[in-house]
Each structure stands twice: as C-alpha cells, then as structure tokens.
Write a protein that holds these residues in place. Structure first.
Motif, PDB file in Angstrom:
ATOM      1  N   LEU A 192     -11.111  42.022  19.660  1.00 17.67           N
ATOM      2  CA  LEU A 192      -9.715  42.584  20.130  1.00 17.67           C
ATOM      3  C   LEU A 192      -9.242  43.172  18.966  1.00 17.67           C
ATOM      4  O   LEU A 192      -8.019  43.721  19.115  1.00 17.67           O
ATOM      5  N   LEU A 193      -9.983  43.535  17.863  1.00 22.96           N
ATOM      6  CA  LEU A 193      -9.606  44.400  16.835  1.00 22.96           C
ATOM      7  C   LEU A 193      -9.487  45.873  17.463  1.00 22.96           C
ATOM      8  O   LEU A 193      -9.998  46.406  18.154  1.00 22.96           O
ATOM      9  N   ASN A 194      -8.556  46.493  16.563  1.00 18.12           N
ATOM     10  CA  ASN A 194      -8.388  48.173  16.810  1.00 18.12           C
ATOM     11  C   ASN A 194      -8.177  48.408  18.241  1.00 18.12           C
ATOM     12  O   ASN A 194      -8.233  49.548  18.689  1.00 18.12           O
ATOM     13  N   GLU A 195      -7.085  47.432  18.971  1.00 18.32           N
ATOM     14  CA  GLU A 195      -6.728  47.603  20.387  1.00 18.32           C
ATOM     15  C   GLU A 195      -5.093  47.505  20.320  1.00 18.32           C
ATOM     16  O   GLU A 195      -4.508  47.386  21.291  1.00 18.32           O
ATOM     17  N   GLY A 196      -4.492  47.776  19.283  1.00 13.35           N
ATOM     18  CA  GLY A 196      -3.003  47.654  19.211  1.00 13.35           C
ATOM     19  C   GLY A 196      -2.327  46.301  19.511  1.00 13.35           C
ATOM     20  O   GLY A 196      -1.198  46.290  19.895  1.00 13.35           O
ATOM     21  N   LEU A 197      -3.459  45.087  19.169  1.00 16.47           N
ATOM     22  CA  LEU A 197      -2.672  43.746  19.348  1.00 16.47           C
ATOM     23  C   LEU A 197      -2.525  43.265  17.977  1.00 16.47           C
ATOM     24  O   LEU A 197      -2.994  43.487  16.936  1.00 16.47           O
ATOM     25  N   ARG A 198      -1.252  42.347  17.950  1.00 18.58           N
ATOM     26  CA  ARG A 198      -0.919  41.806  16.895  1.00 18.58           C
ATOM     27  C   ARG A 198      -1.787  40.264  16.622  1.00 18.58           C
ATOM     28  O   ARG A 198      -1.453  39.475  17.551  1.00 18.58           O
ATOM     29  N   LEU A 199      -2.648  40.351  15.585  1.00 18.47           N
ATOM     30  CA  LEU A 199      -3.363  39.364  15.314  1.00 18.47           C
ATOM     31  C   LEU A 199      -2.938  38.486  13.902  1.00 18.47           C
ATOM     32  O   LEU A 199      -2.567  39.315  12.883  1.00 18.47           O
ATOM     33  N   PRO A 200      -2.913  37.267  13.780  1.00 22.64           N
ATOM     34  CA  PRO A 200      -2.568  36.716  12.465  1.00 22.64           C
ATOM     35  C   PRO A 200      -3.568  37.255  11.407  1.00 22.64           C
ATOM     36  O   PRO A 200      -4.679  37.756  11.569  1.00 22.64           O
ATOM     37  N   LYS A 201      -3.154  37.484  10.216  1.00 21.57           N
ATOM     38  CA  LYS A 201      -3.903  37.786   8.843  1.00 21.57           C
ATOM     39  C   LYS A 201      -4.780  36.917   8.927  1.00 21.57           C
ATOM     40  O   LYS A 201      -4.631  35.382   8.883  1.00 21.57           O
ATOM     41  N   THR A 202      -6.104  37.038   9.064  1.00 20.83           N
ATOM     42  CA  THR A 202      -7.288  36.051   9.092  1.00 20.83           C
ATOM     43  C   THR A 202      -8.317  36.466   8.079  1.00 20.83           C
ATOM     44  O   THR A 202      -8.636  37.624   7.891  1.00 20.83           O
ATOM     45  N   LEU A 203      -9.015  35.618   7.592  1.00 17.26           N
ATOM     46  CA  LEU A 203     -10.159  35.704   6.623  1.00 17.26           C
ATOM     47  C   LEU A 203     -11.069  34.495   6.972  1.00 17.26           C
ATOM     48  O   LEU A 203     -10.827  33.509   7.571  1.00 17.26           O
ATOM     49  N   ILE A 204     -12.389  35.074   6.899  1.00 18.81           N
ATOM     50  CA  ILE A 204     -13.512  34.312   7.774  1.00 18.81           C
ATOM     51  C   ILE A 204     -14.468  33.559   6.424  1.00 18.81           C
ATOM     52  O   ILE A 204     -14.669  34.055   5.452  1.00 18.81           O
ATOM     53  N   ALA A 205     -14.749  32.547   6.738  1.00 18.36           N
ATOM     54  CA  ALA A 205     -15.321  31.598   5.566  1.00 18.36           C
ATOM     55  C   ALA A 205     -16.791  32.151   5.554  1.00 18.36           C
ATOM     56  O   ALA A 205     -17.308  32.773   6.384  1.00 18.36           O
ATOM     57  N   PRO A 206     -17.318  32.069   4.473  1.00 18.07           N
ATOM     58  CA  PRO A 206     -18.749  32.751   4.044  1.00 18.07           C
ATOM     59  C   PRO A 206     -19.736  31.592   4.772  1.00 18.07           C
ATOM     60  O   PRO A 206     -19.415  30.402   5.073  1.00 18.07           O
ATOM     61  N   LEU A 207     -20.869  32.299   5.212  1.00 18.19           N
ATOM     62  CA  LEU A 207     -21.977  31.419   5.778  1.00 18.19           C
ATOM     63  C   LEU A 207     -22.537  30.470   4.686  1.00 18.19           C
ATOM     64  O   LEU A 207     -23.033  31.111   3.432  1.00 18.19           O
ATOM     65  N   ILE A 208     -22.701  29.320   5.003  1.00 20.54           N
ATOM     66  CA  ILE A 208     -23.496  28.320   4.055  1.00 20.54           C
ATOM     67  C   ILE A 208     -24.704  27.656   4.629  1.00 20.54           C
ATOM     68  O   ILE A 208     -24.115  26.836   5.911  1.00 20.54           O
TER      69      ILE A 208
END
Length: 298
Positions: free
Chosen positions: A108-124
């Motif tokens: 859904l990125l870069n499509e003019g939609l408002r998304l909550p500020k989000t950070l993705i956990a690193p792979l472990i």
C-alpha cells in the motif's frame, strides 16, 4: 463436477463453530445461486507434481469445478490450484499479501494512503539464542511509548499488543524474536475504536463501527461493541483503493480515525468473517460476494 460448479475450500483442521458457520453460509448461498457445490477441507486436496505438471491427489483427483471459493490461508495449495488453471476467489497473491501485515503495508506504500508510522523488526534466525537490543533503542526513539507491536500473522486482534514501557517491550521482543513482527505508533485519536468496511468488487457494501470501553483494540472478539456506520466518501475511497491494490475481489478493510478526519489504514482481511457485520447491519455480504463472482464468471 457439473458445469456451473464451485468448490469451497476451508481449513479442515479448524473445527470451531465461528469458522464453520461461515463455510455453511457460503455453501447455502452458492446453492441459492444455482451452483453445484463441494465443500472441501484443504487437507483433502494434496498438491503434487507428476511428469513436471501440477496435479491434485486424493479423493478429489480429476474433479474440475468452474472455480474455487478459497476460504483459507493455505497459500501453497492456492498457488498450486492456480497453476492447474483454476480461478480462485480470492486469488493466491491477494491472500498472501493480506495474511502478512508487513507485506500488506508494503503493497500500500506510495499510493496516497495514510498508514501509521511503522518500523519492522529485524530477522532473527531460530538458531540464534540472543538478541542485539540496540535496534530497539532506535525504535523507541522513533515511536515512543505507548506503542503497538503486531505480529505479521494473526487474526481477531489476538497477536496485537499495547506496550507502555521498556519493562513490557523487552520481554515481548524476546518472546517474538523468531516471528515476523512490526512496531507502530499508537493512533490515539482512534483508541478503542475503528471501522470495518466490507468491500466487494469496487464497492463498499456494508460498514460498522467497533468500539471498546476497556481495550485499545476494537475487535468484537476482544470485547468491542458494534454499530452500523455510514462511511464518508473518503473512507469508501480508501477501502476500495486498498482492495484494488491488494488484488481482492472481496475484503474487510479496517480503518482508524485520524485526528483530522483522514483515516489511517489498519489492516485488510482477504476472507473477513461476515456474520458480525450481518448481525449489525442486516447486509448479507456472502450473497454480494457470490453475485460478484458469478458476474465475473459469466
């Protein structure tokens, strides 16, 4: 199978009534639309490769419905059926994108939609015992407390956590370290309430507000209450856009209330349960789904 036939695939190892009622509802609705219907547990369709071609083994080998109403998240089976040439509703790619919340947001990125500020956990990797805790200092600096931690895979809000401080964050990330998850800002203007919009085709066919008096999650399963809701034109537009970008023929789109009226996208469900919204609004979403599928099949 005869012409004008469909197979409804569900997860045969899920025996709870809240899952099975949806399957029986879909079966009844499909029959009302004049279809010959088979209801099949996913475990009864065994994907195989014979002479370099995809096949299905088991009791349904050789049967060819006109389409599958795929009411499960068995992505490998869904892709296999599509490789065999069967139409699926929803398609495998849609189910896969919606099932993984991280992939949903990326789509859904870069499509003019408002998304909550989000950070993705690193792979472990599962072979790793310890955790480098330094990245979580950056995450806290960016989001602050309280924050929301979501597992990438989960339903009914059960894998969504509100974290109020380090004493809650660190034990949680150690528990989730081998599972994909993300960290999000808490949208305070929508605390304990959200909107579920059911999209079929390119239309919002039903909507309800969910509200909880005691939980930041508004899910009915978590104790939220339902009420019919008349969405704004912007809320309708956002829901339909989400469904289109994810390739959904039908979807349940959950929106959060923004402080300025612009909604946030919370998540999208490719096979959202429809009993609650029927009880709340009187709209039979299953009937709308079958009407849409039949119009595409024609």
């Amino acid at each position: 199978m005869n012409r004008s036939s469909c197979a409804i695939v569900y997860n045969g190892n899920l025996g709870s009534e809240k899952f099975l009622i949806q399957v029986r509802w879909l079966e009844r609705t499909a029959r009302e639309h004049g279809l010959h219907v088979q209801v099949i547990g996913n475990q009864e369709l065994i994907p195989g490769i014979v002479d370099g071609s995809p096949v299905i083994k088991g009791r349904y080998e050789g049967q060819e419905p006109d389409f599958f109403l795929f009411w499960d998240k068995d992505i490998r089976l869904a892709r296999h059926l599509e490789k065999m040439g069967f139409p699926l509703y929803n398609r495998a790619s849609c189910i896969e994108l919606c099932d993984d919340k991280i992939r949903t947001y990326e789509q859904l990125l870069n499509e003019g939609l408002r998304l909550p500020k989000t950070l993705i956990a690193p792979l472990i990797y599962e072979t790793c015992e310890g955790i480098d805790e330094r990245p979580y200092e950056t995450i806290v600096q960016e989001l602050g407390f309280p924050m929301v931690v979501k597992e990438a895979f989960g339903s009914f809000g059960e894998q969504v956590h509100l974290v109020r401080g380090w004493e809650e964050l660190l034990p949680l990330v150690h528990r989730l370290k081998h599972r994909p998850h993300l960290f999000q800002e808490l949208v305070k203007s929508s605390y304990g309430r959200d909107i579920r919009l059911q999209v079929v085709g390119d239309k919002v066919v039903a909507a309800m507000m969910r509200k909880s008096e005691h939980d930041f999650r508004a899910n009915v399963t978590a104790g939220g209450r339902m009420a019919p809701y008349e969405p704004s034109e912007r809320e309708r537009e956002v829901a339909v856009t989400c469904a289109r970008l994810l390739g959904a023929d039908f979807a349940g789109v959950d929106l959060l209330f923004g402080e300025d009226g612009e909604p946030y996208v919370c998540e999208v469900n490719s096979n959202a349960h429809f009993k609650n919204i029927h009880d709340c609004t009187g709209v039979d979403v299953a009937a709308r789904m079958l009407e849409h599928i039949m119009s595409k099949e024609r």
